[in-house]
Every structure is written in C-alpha cells, then in structure tokens.
Design a protein around this motif. Structure first.
Motif, PDB file in Angstrom:
ATOM      1  N   ASP B 136       0.837  -1.202   0.000  1.00  0.00           N
ATOM      2  CA  ASP B 136       0.000   0.000   0.000  1.00  0.00           C
ATOM      3  C   ASP B 136       0.875   1.257   0.000  1.00  0.00           C
ATOM      4  O   ASP B 136       1.529   1.557   1.005  1.00  0.00           O
ATOM      5  N   VAL B 151      -2.146  -4.854   1.522  1.00  0.00           N
ATOM      6  CA  VAL B 151      -3.542  -4.789   1.082  1.00  0.00           C
ATOM      7  C   VAL B 151      -3.757  -5.752  -0.096  1.00  0.00           C
ATOM      8  O   VAL B 151      -3.430  -6.938  -0.005  1.00  0.00           O
ATOM      9  N   SER B 187      -0.307  -0.764  -4.469  1.00  0.00           N
ATOM     10  CA  SER B 187      -1.758  -0.556  -4.415  1.00  0.00           C
ATOM     11  C   SER B 187      -2.092   0.772  -3.737  1.00  0.00           C
ATOM     12  O   SER B 187      -1.300   1.291  -2.941  1.00  0.00           O
ATOM     13  N   SER B 306      -9.869  -0.170  -4.767  1.00  0.00           N
ATOM     14  CA  SER B 306      -8.429   0.055  -4.822  1.00  0.00           C
ATOM     15  C   SER B 306      -7.908  -0.367  -6.183  1.00  0.00           C
ATOM     16  O   SER B 306      -8.521  -1.196  -6.853  1.00  0.00           O
ATOM     17  N   THR B 308      -4.434  -1.888  -8.056  1.00  0.00           N
ATOM     18  CA  THR B 308      -3.176  -2.591  -7.807  1.00  0.00           C
ATOM     19  C   THR B 308      -2.506  -2.856  -9.143  1.00  0.00           C
ATOM     20  O   THR B 308      -3.162  -3.316 -10.083  1.00  0.00           O
TER      21      THR B 308
END
Lengths: 333, 333
Positions: B136, B151, B187, B306, B308
């Motif tokens: 993260d 994450v 991410s 999110s 990534t």
C-alpha cells in the motif's frame, strides 16, 4: 449520492468499455447498440443462448458470456429493458444456423422487447425459442411484472442451459432443459437497505432503521411486507419457508442451494444465511448436492440477499458441473 | 446497524460453518481454534502456504484455500489478528515435511502473532519462512502498522506463490517468488462510505456527503487525506499516480491490473475505474497482460475500491495463469 462514475448517462457504456479490456480473451463488446458476445461467436453446430435485461445486476448478464453459458448478453440502461434494436443484432450475430434460445426474466418491458426482436429474427429465418424465468415466490404480480418475477434462478437457467448447448444438444432439447430448470427453481429475497440508480440520484426506496423489505425485487420494488429487523436465522427462515413450500420439497429431493448477495452485503453474512438455509434443508432430510454463494445477480449496492433452491435431477447436476469459462463463473475447463 | 448476523460474537464462527458446508469438496474448517485448511492437506512433496489475518476481508483469506493457492488460512475476529494458538496448529497440519511459507500482511498484530507461531513451529522442527506483504503506497506508517500496509497485493502474492508451491518448487524458491511479487506490486485505495464492525455497532469513521478518504486502509483507517468527491476518472488518476510512480513503471513494462472492490461498490463501477486505469497505462505505453476485477479483499460493506499494479515477468505470468481451485478463485483446472 457518491458513486465511482463519471456521468449518470455514461455508466453503462464506460463500464462495458472497461469490461471489454479486462475480458477480451473471452468476449467482444459492441457499443451502440450495446451487446456483449462470445469472442468465438457464432459457434458452429451449437445452439446460441442470448439473454439480457436492465443493467445494474452485474455480473448478470454480461459476466456470463462465454463457453458453456451465454453466447450474448444485451444490457439496457440501469434497471431498464434493452431495446429490440439492441437485441436483434445480438441474436443475428450469435446464430450459427443451429437456432437461438432467448432467456428472458419475467418483466413486462423485457418480455415485449425480446418478443419483438424474436419476431424480427424469425422473419430473417432464424429458428428461435424463448424461455421466461419466473422463480420469485415473493409476489404474484408486481411493479414491473405480470406474474412472478425472474430473479436469481436466472443464473442457474443460464448455466445449465448453457451446458446443454455446449455439449451439442439441439434447440428443442436446450429449451426443454431451460424450462425444466425454471420449473424446479424458486427464490425469495430481502433488503436491509436500498440502492440508488445513478440517473435518479436518490435511493429507490426508504426503510426505517429497524425494518426490512421481505420479498424485495432486484430493482428494489416492493415485496410481501415490511417486517421488523431481526436476526439472520429468523430472516432466513422467513425466506426459505415460501421457497420450499412452493417447490413442494420432500425428503428424497436433492437440491442446489444458492445464496445470492444483492451487492452491498459482506460475503461473510451470505455464509451465515447459507448456514441456516443448509440447516433447514438438513432438518427436512433434503440433500444439498451443489452450492453457490456470492454476488451473482445484484441490485447495484443494495444491502440484502436472496435464497434460491433448485431441485436437481442427474442430468441437471451433470450440466451444472460441466465446464464453464466466463468472466464471472469459471470451472472445469 | 442492520446486518445479516445472529450475534456480533458469533459472526466468524457461523460464517465459517456455512463456508465449510458450501465448500466441503475443497476445504475442512477447524473451529476453536479457527482455521481453514485444504481437504487434502498435508500435500506430500509440496511446500505449504499459510496465511491469515483479521476477518472482514472475505473472500481473503479463507476463500483462497485450495489447490494452487493457500494450504491454510487463519481468520481472527473481525479486523483483529489471529492468535498464535490458532496459527500454530494450522502450520503443523499443513506441513508435509517440505516446509511452510507464511504470508503475512504488514500489520503489527499479525506480524507479532505469526512470528510467535513461527518460532513455536521451528521448535517442532518445521522449516518455516515468512514473507511480509506491504504493497500500500498510501501511507508510510499508519494506525496498525509500522511501515506500509499489506492490502490487495496479498491476493496476487498468494496466487503466484501458490502456483510455485503447486508445481513443486522448494521452500527457498517459493519464498523468492513471493518476495518478487511483493517487490513488484503496489496498491492504493479510496473510501466513499465507511463500514461497521459488528461488535462495534457504529461506522468505523464518518465522511461528509461530499468527501472521500483517499488512501484508505482495509480497516477504514485513515489514508493520505480527505478530498472533495469527484468523478471516477479523477479518483482513478489520483490512485494510479502514486502507484505507478512508486513502482517506477516504464513503457517496456508488462503488468497485471487489479481493480478491487471494498465490498459495497457495484461491479459496474469497478469496471469504470478499471477502464480509466487501463487508459492511463495505455497512454504510458505499458502493456496490460492480465486483469482482475471484483471484490477480492474487502472491508465488510465499505464503499470504495483500490487499484493494484503488478509488474510481470515471464515466470510470474506463467504462475498467475497456472491452475487454481479455491472457493473464490478458480481456473485452468
């Protein structure tokens, strides 16, 4: 209203654009008119399956396009039927000469528009049949429906009829399989909190802090009644009773148990509902042979769930297990 | 608080009970101490992978137990680390004599408890390694973390290291693969609305109608800053810039692009975010080779998403594609 969108009017198109890039190994997306079709369509010697309906229920239907399930899916605007102008080219491009089965959820707009498209396709010489899914035991008629609504059972019809088409069954047989699934599947849902349609900008209904909508539809339309909020086991009991009763379940039955999330409910809660539903079936001596738990037919971010029970026979079980390779359902390749 | 639960204290246990019935072809569930393990564990001649962490992020980690991914998953209470007393038996039962890799998200409690369990397992003669996932980029230290948080990259570490273990790589090699994924994945997430932990009964944070939490953690913990609500493309730009910058992405790179839902965001919106993220990568000449879009690591019913990005090499791509058969991720069987 806070949503990860750019413009309420472009939600469906932009979502389809992303969907196409993410899944271009499996599907092609046609925009204006919008439809999603298997990359390898038409598939020679195989019956084609075409479904569709309003957007907002993702992954239904576009997520189920691929080998062993749908040939094409036709998404309308959010909670709005697709038009015949969209449906017809999806049918034409899907047909390999072996005919096309339309899988239509029982909503008045969907019925009319798929019927119109089917007539036009018939004029073009395409052999076409339609199965109408109406598995929701909650209400007999409702906001958008004469007769029962088509809800989560649709996923099972699409998978199992898709298996029939994929193994090379003819149109009459694929249609019979789809109708057999529909005849043996029942569902009922509950909402804890509403969803907001992007172009409306306001929640589609309101619920007090201590009440839930029992028998809710997948557009947030009213169900049987509003009841006080209670615990998961009691809610599941209230959902399962009408489903099992209407299905006339007996202790010799084998079933597929499907707990579906409406979009905004954590997966952990769906398993708590599944646990109680499985207990109820076990108490009645019913054998749960297959299971599905997750967000497979949603109402945007609505909080809630539905339970679906499908009475299985050997052929339906075999077709359920058969390989499927779509963006949202994939196994046994 | 309206949730499909019976009692805040029994959420994890009842959810696991449902999970076991639904997926008993793939997993066994051990209760008290709680852990989920492959039905066929220990798998002779193969390195075992054990992960875990607080519950509430489903399908992570229990949904990833099965062939080609995790050997066992150890769920703590909601948003609470599992204890060494849970982790140790999961390690012992997973080990086939080929050693165990622990995959731990970088949160202080998880680090401590997995470390304690690893020491105890070492005393029992088990060959054990640990990889700490910290993908993260939002914040350097945070509420529950020294250093970056682990994450959504965790899902990719588990899949790819799982592929390495499944093909028979030894513990040193599986560990190297897991570390290589972690070194090449970044991410960042955003929250539009909070979630409510069952035993707390109140939302874990509050946001005004016109603000969002940029860089939010998967427990709702603060990110970089609160910013005014804006459109999906602008939000995606703000998530992608730090991810790509920290990754030092260049036009010759090939990547896996993963857009993850936090639990309460419709799939259609995730594809709108995916669309913009893919555009940004295309503009930079980066090739998106693989994609994942959906709710794979959640924060209960939090609304948000999110992004990534994983820089791929040929081996990581091959291991990503390798067969996997778990409740939540399944292909190529």
């Amino acid at each position: 209203m806070k949503k990860l969108i750019n413009n309420p009017r472009s939600v469906v198109a932009e979502s389809l654009q992303g969907f196409e890039i993410a899944h271009r190994d499996l599907v092609k997306v046609h925009l204006d008119p919008d439809y999603v079709i298997r990359r390898d369509a038409p598939v020679r010697g195989k019956v084609a399956l075409v479904s569709g309906g309003g957007s907002g229920h993702e992954p239904l239907h576009s997520g189920y396009v691929g080998a062993g399930m749908l040939t094409a899916a036709v998404p309308g605007a959010v909670f709005t039927s697709p038009t015949p102008d969209q449906i017809l080219p999806a049918i034409v491009e899907s047909d390999s000469g072996s005919g096309v089965l339309l899988i239509v959820k029982n909503y008045t707009g969907d019925i009319l528009n798929f019927e119109t498209a089917a007539e036009l396709a018939g004029v073009e010489g395409i052999d076409i049949r339609t199965v109408v899914v109406n598995d929701d035991v909650a209400v007999e008629d409702s906001t958008y429906t004469a007769g029962r609504r088509g809800v989560a059972g649709t996923v099972l019809v699409e998978k199992i009829a898709g298996g029939s088409a994929e193994r090379g069954d003819d149109l009459a047989k694929v249609t019979e399989v789809a109708e057999r699934v529909n005849a043996n599947v029942r569902s009922m849902g509950v909402a804890l909190a509403p969803c907001t349609v992007p172009h409306a900008g306001e929640p589609s209904f309101t619920l007090a802090d201590d009440e839930i909508e029992m028998g809710v539809g997948i557009h947030g339309e009213p169900g049987r009644h509003r009841v006080p909020m209670t615990n998961a086991d009691s809610i599941t009991d209230q959902l399962m009773e009408p489903v099992l009763s209407d299905l006339g379940i007996t202790s010799s039955d084998k079933v597929l148990l499907f707990v579906n999330g409406m979009g905004g409910t954590p997966l952990s809660e769906l398993y708590i509902v599944y646990r109680r539903a499985a207990q109820i079936l076990a108490e009645r001596g019913v054998s749960v042979e297959r299971s599905l738990v997750g967000n497979y037919i949603t109402a945007l971010e609505m909080e809630g769930a539905s339970v679906t029970v499908l009475r299985l026979d050997d052929e339906l079980t075999q077709l359920w297990d058969s390989p499927v390779k779509t963006p949202a359902l994939r196994w046994g390749e």
